[in-house]
Write an enzyme that holds these catalytic residues in place. Structure first.
Site, mmCIF file in Angstrom:
data_model
loop_
_atom_site.group_PDB
_atom_site.id
_atom_site.type_symbol
_atom_site.label_atom_id
_atom_site.label_comp_id
_atom_site.label_asym_id
_atom_site.label_seq_id
_atom_site.Cartn_x
_atom_site.Cartn_y
_atom_site.Cartn_z
ATOM 1 N N ASP A 197 19.633 -25.149 -20.648
ATOM 2 C CA ASP A 197 18.266 -24.561 -21.882
ATOM 3 C C ASP A 197 17.293 -26.362 -21.828
ATOM 4 O OD1 ASP A 197 15.541 -24.047 -23.540
ATOM 5 O OD2 ASP A 197 17.199 -22.221 -24.308
ATOM 6 N N ARG A 258 16.356 -9.848 -17.905
ATOM 7 C CA ARG A 258 14.985 -9.832 -17.047
ATOM 8 C C ARG A 258 15.319 -9.178 -15.225
ATOM 9 N NH1 ARG A 258 14.147 -6.579 -20.672
ATOM 10 N NH2 ARG A 258 11.737 -6.666 -22.061
ATOM 11 N N ASP A 282 22.099 -4.833 -16.439
ATOM 12 C CA ASP A 282 21.162 -3.831 -17.331
ATOM 13 C C ASP A 282 19.982 -3.684 -16.680
ATOM 14 O OD1 ASP A 282 21.252 -1.721 -19.013
ATOM 15 O OD2 ASP A 282 20.039 -3.002 -20.234
ATOM 16 N N GLU A 287 13.308 -0.100 -11.182
ATOM 17 C CA GLU A 287 13.733 0.540 -12.208
ATOM 18 C C GLU A 287 12.960 1.818 -12.287
ATOM 19 O OE1 GLU A 287 14.997 -0.862 -16.055
ATOM 20 O OE2 GLU A 287 15.554 -3.082 -14.812
ATOM 21 N N HIS A 307 19.527 -0.371 -17.907
ATOM 22 C CA HIS A 307 18.650 -0.799 -18.862
ATOM 23 C C HIS A 307 18.933 -0.406 -20.555
ATOM 24 C CE1 HIS A 307 14.390 -3.224 -19.054
ATOM 25 N NE2 HIS A 307 15.073 -3.758 -20.256
#
Length: 341
Positions: A197, A258, A282, A287, A307
């Site tokens: 990060d 995402r 997920d 979608e 999702h």
């Protein structure tokens, strides 16, 4: 005080109703998203709009002349035109972290499922495999009842043999609210953490078993890689073919953030060619996921969910309480905790 409420909720709106006259419509009643014109008609004399998914556009904001506050029960108010709201001096509040625990837990669930072949074993039993139609005692006379079913090469003990999380390295890309929670749970399993990060310093993760590393080091050495990134110009397609190619062949990839942060076609090819061991997802490039998607029709080294990372009752309670708390602060002219603009 008049409030239009179209958000997801847990059927406990008593505290909200104490604040004023509440109009409940749209998604809050299980109906589709409202159109601009429907929103304007309902909110034309409202002071506050509370929504989850309705598009609060500039047209809506300009038309609702009494509007003083917009609340969005999401981690980022992507469906609100914040620039238009700011132009009218209307604060936009949101609910960061409302689903962090839920998403973190589903991330760990995917790790367990893909490492231990749980969905595959479940479906095999549901389809009648490895079962005994005659109700025979598989353990045999004089053998303890908890013996494994068989030890042949095609027995479930061999077919579904997996990997433990304990002692493995989890690479976490993005160490925000969700990434930190994933790490905390993973540490409970006895995993080491490798963190990438660019907005963190070593002081932020100063504890044994947790290490900030370069992206290359994380990809090359992690046994599991999990993505927890927001979508931005710098993160779209972040994990691309080249970076996926750096992962170990024995590694598992998890994405509950995402789909845009991942090159889906590159992942599919890597899974097809066994260049990574497996994956759990997920979210998807399209979608709802296509019925003939390779994850569904072809690949058996991937676990998938539709999702649902934030789909818990507790999430609804969290975001409702967060919004009501900030509305109370707004009414008292106090600084709000979660103002976006």
């Amino acid at each position: 005080m008049k409030i239009l409420f179209t958000a997801e909720h847990d059927n406990n709106l008593d505290k909200l109703k104490e604040l004023g006259d509440v109009i409940i419509s749209g998604w809050a009643l299980g109906d589709p998203k409202l159109t601009e014109d429907e929103l304007i008609e309902l909110a034309k004399d409202c002071d506050i709009i509370i929504t989850s998914y309705d598009d609060i556009t500039e047209k809506v904001i300009v038309a609702c002349e009494q509007l003083k506050l917009i609340a969005c029960t999401r981690a980022t108010p992507v469906n609100v035109d914040c620039k238009a709201a700011t132009k009218r001096n209307i604060p936009v509040i949101y609910t960061p972290g409302r689903n962090s625990d839920a998403t973190a837990e589903l991330t760990i669930a995917h790790m367990l499922c893909v490492a231990r072949n749980i969905p595959q074993a479940y479906m095999a039993l549901k389809n009648g495999e490895y079962t005994d139609a005659n109700r025979a005692d598989l353990s045999g006379d004089g053998v303890q009842k908890d013996a494994i079913w068989d030890v042949t090469s095609d027995s479930p003990y061999e077919v579904f043999k997996g990997f433990e999380l304990h002692g493995k390295t989890l690479g976490i890309i993005g160490y925000g609210s969700i990434g930190r929670r994933v790490g905390r749970i993973a540490r409970g399993f006895g995993m080491a953490l490798a963190i990438y990060d660019p907005f963190l310093s070593a002081v932020d993760v100063n504890e044994p078993g947790v290490k900030i590393v370069s992206l290359d080091e994380l990809l090359c050495h992690s046994d599991f890689v999990t993505l927890h990134l927001k979508v931005s110009e710098s993160t779209i397609g972040f994990l691309n073919q080249e970076r996926i190619g750096m992962m170990k062949e024995s590694a598992f990839l998890i994405n509950t953030s995402r789909a845009a942060v991942l090159d889906e076609e590159a992942v599919i090819e890597a899974l097809r060619e066994n260049r990574i061991k497996g994956a759990g997802f997920d979210v998807y490039a399209h979608e709802p996921i296509h019925a003939d998607h390779p994850y569904i029709k072809e690949l058996n080294n991937v676990t998938i969910t539709p999702h649902i990372a934030g789909a818990t009752v507790e999430v609804l309670t969290n975001h409702t309480n967060m919004i009501i708390d900030d509305i109370n602060r707004f009414l008292k002219n106090e600084p709000m905790l979660h103002q976006y603009n």
